[in-house]
Design a protein around this motif. Structure first.
Motif, short mmCIF file in Angstrom:
data_model
loop_
_atom_site.label_atom_id
_atom_site.label_comp_id
_atom_site.label_asym_id
_atom_site.label_seq_id
_atom_site.Cartn_x
_atom_site.Cartn_y
_atom_site.Cartn_z
N GLN A 90 0.75 -1.26 -0.04
CA GLN A 90 -0.03 -0.28 -0.09
C GLN A 90 0.93 1.21 -0.26
OE1 GLN A 90 -2.30 -0.23 3.66
NE2 GLN A 90 -3.74 -1.91 2.63
N ILE A 91 0.51 2.34 -0.81
CA ILE A 91 1.18 3.63 -0.59
C ILE A 91 -0.02 4.55 -0.20
CG2 ILE A 91 2.33 5.31 -1.98
CD1 ILE A 91 3.58 3.29 -3.52
N ASN A 92 0.34 5.34 0.51
CA ASN A 92 -0.55 6.30 1.05
C ASN A 92 -0.32 7.75 0.43
OD1 ASN A 92 -2.31 8.36 2.51
ND2 ASN A 92 -1.97 7.61 4.34
N ASN A 123 -12.27 11.90 -1.38
CA ASN A 123 -12.07 10.76 -0.22
C ASN A 123 -10.83 10.42 0.22
OD1 ASN A 123 -12.81 8.79 1.22
ND2 ASN A 123 -14.06 7.55 -0.18
N ARG A 124 -10.73 10.57 1.34
CA ARG A 124 -9.24 10.40 1.90
C ARG A 124 -8.86 8.74 1.61
NH1 ARG A 124 -7.01 14.06 5.05
NH2 ARG A 124 -5.64 12.59 6.20
N GLN A 125 -9.81 7.89 1.96
CA GLN A 125 -9.40 6.28 1.55
C GLN A 125 -9.13 6.09 0.36
OE1 GLN A 125 -9.49 4.61 4.42
NE2 GLN A 125 -8.92 2.54 3.19
N ASP A 126 -9.78 6.67 -0.81
CA ASP A 126 -9.29 6.38 -2.21
C ASP A 126 -7.99 6.66 -2.59
OD1 ASP A 126 -11.99 5.53 -2.68
OD2 ASP A 126 -12.65 7.22 -3.46
N LEU A 127 -7.43 7.53 -1.58
CA LEU A 127 -5.84 7.82 -1.79
C LEU A 127 -4.69 6.93 -1.05
CD1 LEU A 127 -6.35 11.67 -1.62
CD2 LEU A 127 -5.62 10.53 -3.51
N LEU A 134 -1.49 -0.69 -8.04
CA LEU A 134 -0.34 -0.26 -8.44
C LEU A 134 0.49 -1.13 -9.26
CD1 LEU A 134 0.98 0.75 -4.79
CD2 LEU A 134 0.42 2.33 -6.83
N MET A 135 0.01 -2.27 -9.52
CA MET A 135 0.53 -3.51 -10.34
C MET A 135 0.34 -2.78 -11.87
SD MET A 135 2.24 -5.89 -9.11
CE MET A 135 2.42 -6.68 -10.29
N ALA A 136 1.56 -3.00 -12.73
CA ALA A 136 1.74 -2.87 -14.04
C ALA A 136 0.60 -3.60 -14.99
CB ALA A 136 3.00 -2.98 -14.74
N PRO A 137 0.02 -3.23 -15.97
CA PRO A 137 -1.13 -3.94 -16.62
C PRO A 137 -0.47 -5.32 -17.19
CG PRO A 137 -0.56 -2.12 -17.81
CD PRO A 137 0.05 -1.83 -16.50
N LEU A 138 -1.02 -6.30 -17.49
CA LEU A 138 -0.33 -7.31 -18.18
C LEU A 138 -0.41 -7.17 -19.55
CD1 LEU A 138 -2.34 -10.39 -16.33
CD2 LEU A 138 0.34 -9.91 -16.29
#
Length: 179
Positions: A90-92, A123-127, A134-138
């Protein structure tokens, strides 16, 4: 007394300049090529994650914005070539200062920063971005983990020699043996 006139001089000089209007939401201006924007967790060419859950990025973060919890790979469920993978990542972005020290600390070049700069939300939770966000797309040819290693027999083929270098060195060895 002259300060009063200097202030009006600045006002009058800007009144007659041409106004520049940016149509921001419709016309998306590109960021500078080296701009540090949103983070991205990268993948190997076969789809396995590069993150090994070492938590060095979290230790290097001066704002304490990164939370990593490592998990163990098994033969049935392999997410990365090493023994471990980042089970929770997770990155805040309410805390992230965009310094890039996490990028420098990553030993596998798993974490990079993109040019994407729209990180505002109401919305603070969405950040708080999770690993899935965060994962790069396949890309074509990649397979969604968990799956067995496809680029070599062990993590040395992935991290030290690299998938393309291993193939090139094997071809060079066969050419030398043919001579």
């Amino acid at each position: 007394m002259f300060d009063f006139f200097k202030g009006f001089g600045v006002t009058f000089s800007t009144m007659f300049k041409k106004v520049v209007t940016e149509e921001y939401p419709e016309d998306f201006p590109p960021a500078a090529p080296r701009y540090h924007g949103r983070h991205q967790l990268n993948r190997h060419p076969d789809g396995l994650e590069k993150c090994v859950g070492c938590e060095l990025c979290a230790w290097a973060c001066p704002a304490d914005a990164i939370y990593v919890e490592g998990g163990d790979n098994t033969e049935e469920a392999r997410y990365s070539p090493g023994e471990r993978y980042g089970a929770i990542y997770q990155i805040n972005y309410l805390r992230c200062i965009g310094c890039g020290l996490c990028i420098e600390a990553c030993p596998t070049r798993s974490l990079t920063m993109t040019n994407f700069y729209e990180l505002a939300d109401d919305n603070r939770q969405d950040l708080i971005y999770t690993k899935e966000q965060l994962m790069a797309p396949l890309l074509p040819g990649m397979e969604q983990p968990p799956h067995p290693m496809r680029l070599g027999d062990d993590e040395q083929d992935y991290y030290v020699s690299g998938p393309t270098l291993a193939k090139v060195s094997a071809q060079d060895q066969t050419k030398e043996q043919a001579r």
